[in-house]
Scaffold this motif. Structure first.
Motif, PDB file in Angstrom:
ATOM      1  N   LEU A 159       0.984  -1.253  -0.341  1.00 26.71           N
ATOM      2  CA  LEU A 159       0.172  -0.248  -0.219  1.00 26.71           C
ATOM      3  C   LEU A 159       1.481   1.550  -0.454  1.00 26.71           C
ATOM      4  N   HIS A 160       1.552   1.219   0.606  1.00 20.77           N
ATOM      5  CA  HIS A 160       2.635   2.100   0.625  1.00 20.77           C
ATOM      6  C   HIS A 160       3.852   1.903   0.302  1.00 20.77           C
ATOM      7  N   ASN A 161       3.890   1.382  -0.504  1.00 18.83           N
ATOM      8  CA  ASN A 161       5.103   0.961  -1.299  1.00 18.83           C
ATOM      9  C   ASN A 161       6.470   1.519  -0.335  1.00 18.83           C
ATOM     10  N   ARG A 162       6.908   0.887   0.464  1.00 15.64           N
ATOM     11  CA  ARG A 162       7.842   0.909   1.095  1.00 15.64           C
ATOM     12  C   ARG A 162       8.439  -0.158   0.910  1.00 15.64           C
ATOM     13  N   GLY A 163       8.845  -0.921   0.016  1.00 15.67           N
ATOM     14  CA  GLY A 163       9.708  -2.054  -0.811  1.00 15.67           C
ATOM     15  C   GLY A 163       9.497  -2.847  -0.049  1.00 15.67           C
ATOM     16  N   LYS A 164      10.621  -4.079  -0.351  1.00  9.29           N
ATOM     17  CA  LYS A 164      10.555  -5.402  -0.698  1.00  9.29           C
ATOM     18  C   LYS A 164       9.450  -6.099  -0.132  1.00  9.29           C
ATOM     19  N   VAL A 165       9.304  -6.307  -1.678  1.00  2.46           N
ATOM     20  CA  VAL A 165       8.199  -7.239  -1.049  1.00  2.46           C
ATOM     21  C   VAL A 165       8.299  -8.138  -2.932  1.00  2.46           C
ATOM     22  N   SER A 166       8.186  -9.123  -2.744  1.00  9.94           N
ATOM     23  CA  SER A 166       8.376 -10.148  -4.179  1.00  9.94           C
ATOM     24  C   SER A 166       7.526 -10.114  -4.984  1.00  9.94           C
ATOM     25  N   PRO A 167       7.455 -10.110  -6.143  1.00  6.55           N
ATOM     26  CA  PRO A 167       6.712  -9.552  -7.780  1.00  6.55           C
ATOM     27  C   PRO A 167       5.317 -10.764  -6.842  1.00  6.55           C
ATOM     28  N   GLU A 168       5.604 -12.308  -6.322  1.00  8.21           N
ATOM     29  CA  GLU A 168       4.015 -12.656  -7.035  1.00  8.21           C
ATOM     30  C   GLU A 168       3.187 -12.305  -5.007  1.00  8.21           C
ATOM     31  N   ALA A 169       3.626 -11.733  -4.564  1.00  4.08           N
ATOM     32  CA  ALA A 169       2.737 -11.093  -3.324  1.00  4.08           C
ATOM     33  C   ALA A 169       2.061 -10.321  -3.884  1.00  4.08           C
ATOM     34  N   MET A 170       2.920  -8.804  -4.708  1.00  3.66           N
ATOM     35  CA  MET A 170       2.654  -7.831  -4.756  1.00  3.66           C
ATOM     36  C   MET A 170       1.822  -8.015  -5.556  1.00  3.66           C
ATOM     37  N   LYS A 171       1.338  -9.078  -6.617  1.00  5.76           N
ATOM     38  CA  LYS A 171       1.044  -9.607  -7.461  1.00  5.76           C
ATOM     39  C   LYS A 171      -0.605  -9.936  -7.073  1.00  5.76           C
ATOM     40  N   ALA A 172      -0.503 -10.398  -6.154  1.00  7.78           N
ATOM     41  CA  ALA A 172      -1.544 -10.681  -4.811  1.00  7.78           C
ATOM     42  C   ALA A 172      -2.137 -10.062  -4.462  1.00  7.78           C
ATOM     43  N   VAL A 173      -1.492  -8.715  -4.226  1.00 12.81           N
ATOM     44  CA  VAL A 173      -2.306  -7.799  -3.321  1.00 12.81           C
ATOM     45  C   VAL A 173      -2.595  -6.976  -4.048  1.00 12.81           C
ATOM     46  N   ARG A 174      -1.865  -6.666  -4.873  1.00 12.26           N
ATOM     47  CA  ARG A 174      -1.827  -5.898  -6.401  1.00 12.26           C
ATOM     48  C   ARG A 174      -3.995  -6.083  -6.607  1.00 12.26           C
ATOM     49  N   GLY A 175      -4.349  -7.490  -6.658  1.00 16.83           N
ATOM     50  CA  GLY A 175      -5.363  -8.116  -7.374  1.00 16.83           C
ATOM     51  C   GLY A 175      -6.478  -7.697  -6.650  1.00 16.83           C
ATOM     52  N   VAL A 176      -6.509  -7.818  -5.657  1.00 14.42           N
ATOM     53  CA  VAL A 176      -7.375  -8.464  -4.181  1.00 14.42           C
ATOM     54  C   VAL A 176      -8.040  -6.655  -4.367  1.00 14.42           C
ATOM     55  N   LEU A 177      -6.520  -5.785  -3.950  1.00 18.18           N
ATOM     56  CA  LEU A 177      -6.992  -4.221  -4.094  1.00 18.18           C
ATOM     57  C   LEU A 177      -7.436  -3.719  -5.002  1.00 18.18           C
ATOM     58  N   SER A 178      -7.208  -3.717  -6.187  1.00 22.13           N
ATOM     59  CA  SER A 178      -7.678  -3.129  -7.556  1.00 22.13           C
ATOM     60  C   SER A 178      -9.804  -3.957  -7.191  1.00 22.13           C
ATOM     61  N   SER A 179      -9.689  -5.169  -7.582  1.00 21.09           N
ATOM     62  CA  SER A 179     -11.372  -6.014  -6.899  1.00 21.09           C
ATOM     63  C   SER A 179     -11.689  -5.467  -6.140  1.00 21.09           C
ATOM     64  N   GLN A 180     -11.468  -5.203  -4.847  1.00 19.10           N
ATOM     65  CA  GLN A 180     -12.420  -5.145  -3.881  1.00 19.10           C
ATOM     66  C   GLN A 180     -12.027  -3.926  -3.530  1.00 19.10           C
ATOM     67  N   ASN A 181     -11.772  -3.369  -3.970  1.00 20.64           N
ATOM     68  CA  ASN A 181     -11.463  -1.230  -3.915  1.00 20.64           C
ATOM     69  C   ASN A 181     -11.705  -0.801  -2.926  1.00 20.64           C
ATOM     70  N   TYR A 182     -10.530  -1.166  -2.150  1.00 21.06           N
ATOM     71  CA  TYR A 182     -10.226  -1.002  -0.660  1.00 21.06           C
ATOM     72  C   TYR A 182      -9.409   0.199  -0.009  1.00 21.06           C
ATOM     73  N   LYS A 183     -10.120   1.291   1.039  1.00 18.00           N
ATOM     74  CA  LYS A 183      -9.935   2.047   0.942  1.00 18.00           C
ATOM     75  C   LYS A 183      -8.745   2.079   3.231  1.00 18.00           C
ATOM     76  N   TYR A 184      -7.723   2.563   3.369  1.00 21.61           N
ATOM     77  CA  TYR A 184      -7.894   2.833   4.294  1.00 21.61           C
ATOM     78  C   TYR A 184      -8.511   3.945   5.169  1.00 21.61           C
ATOM     79  N   ASN A 185      -8.013   2.829   6.303  1.00 23.52           N
ATOM     80  CA  ASN A 185      -8.937   4.111   7.358  1.00 23.52           C
ATOM     81  C   ASN A 185      -7.592   5.074   8.161  1.00 23.52           C
ATOM     82  N   LEU A 186      -8.020   6.089   7.740  1.00 24.95           N
ATOM     83  CA  LEU A 186      -7.049   7.542   7.485  1.00 24.95           C
ATOM     84  C   LEU A 186      -7.379   7.835   9.597  1.00 24.95           C
ATOM     85  N   HIS A 187      -8.062   7.869  10.058  1.00 25.47           N
ATOM     86  CA  HIS A 187      -8.500   7.343  11.066  1.00 25.47           C
ATOM     87  C   HIS A 187      -7.309   6.182  12.499  1.00 25.47           C
TER      88      HIS A 187
END
Lengths: 350, 350
Positions: B25-53
């Motif tokens: 989410l905050h691209n603070r590095g060190k994530v494997s391509p696979e993990a990245m892809k998996a998370v990105r996939g879920v993120l875009s399909s579920q329209n996640y909005k993180y909680n600022l509070h």
DNA sequence: CTGTTAGCGCATTCAC
DNA sequence: GTGAATGCGCTAACAG
């Protein structure tokens, strides 16, 4: 910037525990007089401000989903009530970390029976709070008293009703609206010319509160200045285009000295379009609110100015205030407010 | 209202841990391509909005106090730059749960050397971010390039400089300001009369960017319409009352057809007061911003209209954006914005 | 590179 | 009546 104190720190200073401080802060009972006094003392001396962010986070634990019912007139996209709705939806989305269940109950703004029906259904429903339009006074009074019985809080948008105290109320000062309309018309038309004051023709129902206030304020403005203007009051249809065109051009033929037309509701684009259709130019037209139709006419140059009542903000603040009330109880400040009025010309549109 | 997903839920869906989702989410590095892809996939399909509070709450743990340096012109209470300051302070107080240490470095708005001195001291100081006024272009360019070297982000208020990309920039569209001023003057004065365009007399320094833009836009408005107005450009002193009175009344004596005076800076009340002192009435005066002096003249009826650039909001948003940037990194939306212009008459003041 | 864990300030049980 | 304990969603430090 003074460092913020936490509840825990307050507790320490007062010689009690965090739980007790919380009880005092939200007066949710059962605190001994001594503890109360101690906490109050620290609180007032240290100007504690609790952290809304954290509070919101902690609230989530209780998973109590709030049910919000909103009852306002239905409206075409981009029209006045749709703008209010937009503001409501924005607030709902901004505060989506409190999970809020919302439900709209629409009614016909020109039909009091439809309003009564809508309000009746709400009075029976179970919910945490209600946001409503106050177009119809007896219906509003009735609903409010029933909600009061159930202890359900409610907020008003776009208007208020004498003698009812909602938890929140956001609207424009209608008297100021009328005077501003008069001021602009007076400034934008040559001295010595006449003005027209137009209101919509309603079927069956009485004139809306808002229109009446605006009209009297409009006239008051000129009366104060010694009636330097001749004002023609006239009604027009808002729906039948043929009829409007005939009415408008007929009116101007009979009153050739009229140089400006002030429209007391948000349908001024209807007049602009009628003028354009009849090929009449040089008449200053002014009205209310940046609806889709009005914005178009402003851009096209057939409408000269608008007074913006900020319907979006009205909706937004109503939701925000109701939420605040539900979470933290009554707070004295800014829950009832006349929003500022903006003047919009083609040159400062968006 | 769809129920919000949490980071934990996202992690579960993606088959990774919450920590990894946070890294993505905050691209603070060190994530494997696979993990990245998996998370990105879920993120875009579920329209996640993180909680600022919640995010804000968690940030407090790190106790890294942010140091914010703000460098703007000093100003009397209620004047333009004081309004910007008010907005900055409001934001600072609203966001006081992130503990922010703020420091103002003021300079003289009429003296570029003073600005240079102020900016020099900032370039040496250590801080998390800077908010600054862009009155003096070379000084601003110099400071920005030095901050860039240290990787310190900065935001602009009230203006911008060609070729520099601050993290945030809140100002009014100066071209629109000039055209709106022209439109109002044109509307409020009788056809056939002449207009005056006034700017302050500066000592030594070149004309400010903003004034120049407004003046050219003002003239452009009438040029487009076939030069239907005669425009007189004139300078006036902003400080010496005797001098101003003499200048203004002398000017009007020499140009008896002038019916309106447009002032391109926020000191229009100076002109209004001069007119009142000389007993001159019937001249339409317009200017910028709801400063204390301008508001007074509006109420007294010696000033006719103001164009509000919303200095408070400029300051508020600048702080908000800088904070957002510091906490969550760059975000594409609304960090650079021309604020809407409002028109203020006596009838809609406050 | 990744999962686990502690803790931000606050609201809310639940014992005492 | 009151304090201690738990967890909200998230960040960051740490151990692997």
């Amino acid at each position: 910037m003074a460092q913020q104190l936490t509840i825990k720190q307050i507790a320490q200073l007062a010689g009690v525990s965090a739980g007790t401080v919380d009880r005092v802060l939200h007066n949710r009972g059962k605190v001994s007089p001594e503890a109360m006094k101690a906490v109050r003392g620290v609180l007032s001396s240290q100007n504690y401000k609790y952290n809304l962010h954290t509070s919101a986070v902690a609230f989530r634990k209780t998973k109590k989903s709030l049910k919000l019912i909103i009852s306002i007139p239905s409206s075409e996209k981009g029209e006045y009530w749709d703008l209010i709705r937009t503001g409501i939806d924005e607030a709902l989305s901004e505060y989506n970390d409190f999970d809020i269940e919302s439900k709209y109950v629409f009614f016909d703004q020109f039909d009091s029976a439809s309003c009564r029906e809508a309000f009746d259904s709400i009075a029976e429903a179970s919910c945490s709070a209600v946001i409503m339009a106050t177009l119809y006074v007896p219906e509003t009074q009735d609903l409010c008293s029933r909600l009061d019985k159930h202890g359900i809080p409610y907020a008003f948008v776009d208007g208020s009703v004498e003698g009812i105290s909602p938890v929140a109320c956001f609207k424009a000062d209608q008297h100021a609206c009328g005077r501003l309309l008069a001021r602009l018309m007076d400034g934008f038309t040559p001295k010595g010319k006449e003005l027209a004051l137009l209101l919509p023709r309603r079927t069956g129902t009485q004139m809306s509160n808002n229109s009446a206030s605006r009209m009297s304020a409009f006239k008051e403005y000129f009366t104060e200045r010694g009636k330097v203007r001749t004002i023609h009051e006239a009604q027009f249809s808002v729906s039948n285009v043929e009829e409007i065109n005939a009415e408008v051009s007929g009116f101007l033929k009979n009153n050739p000295l009229v140089a400006g037309i002030a429209v007391v509701i948000s349908h001024s684009y209807v007049i602009s379009d009628a003028l354009a259709a009849s090929g009449i130019i040089g008449i200053v037209v002014g009205g209310f609110d940046v609806t889709a139709g009005n914005a178009r006419c402003l851009r096209e140059g057939t409408l000269d100015f608008l007074i913006n009542q900020h319907p979006e903000r009205q909706g937004f603040y109503a939701v925000e205030s109701i939420l605040h009330y539900l979470m933290y109880g009554a707070s004295d400040d800014m829950l009832k407010e006349n929003l500022p009025l903006d003047i919009v010309l083609r040159e400062n549109l968006q």
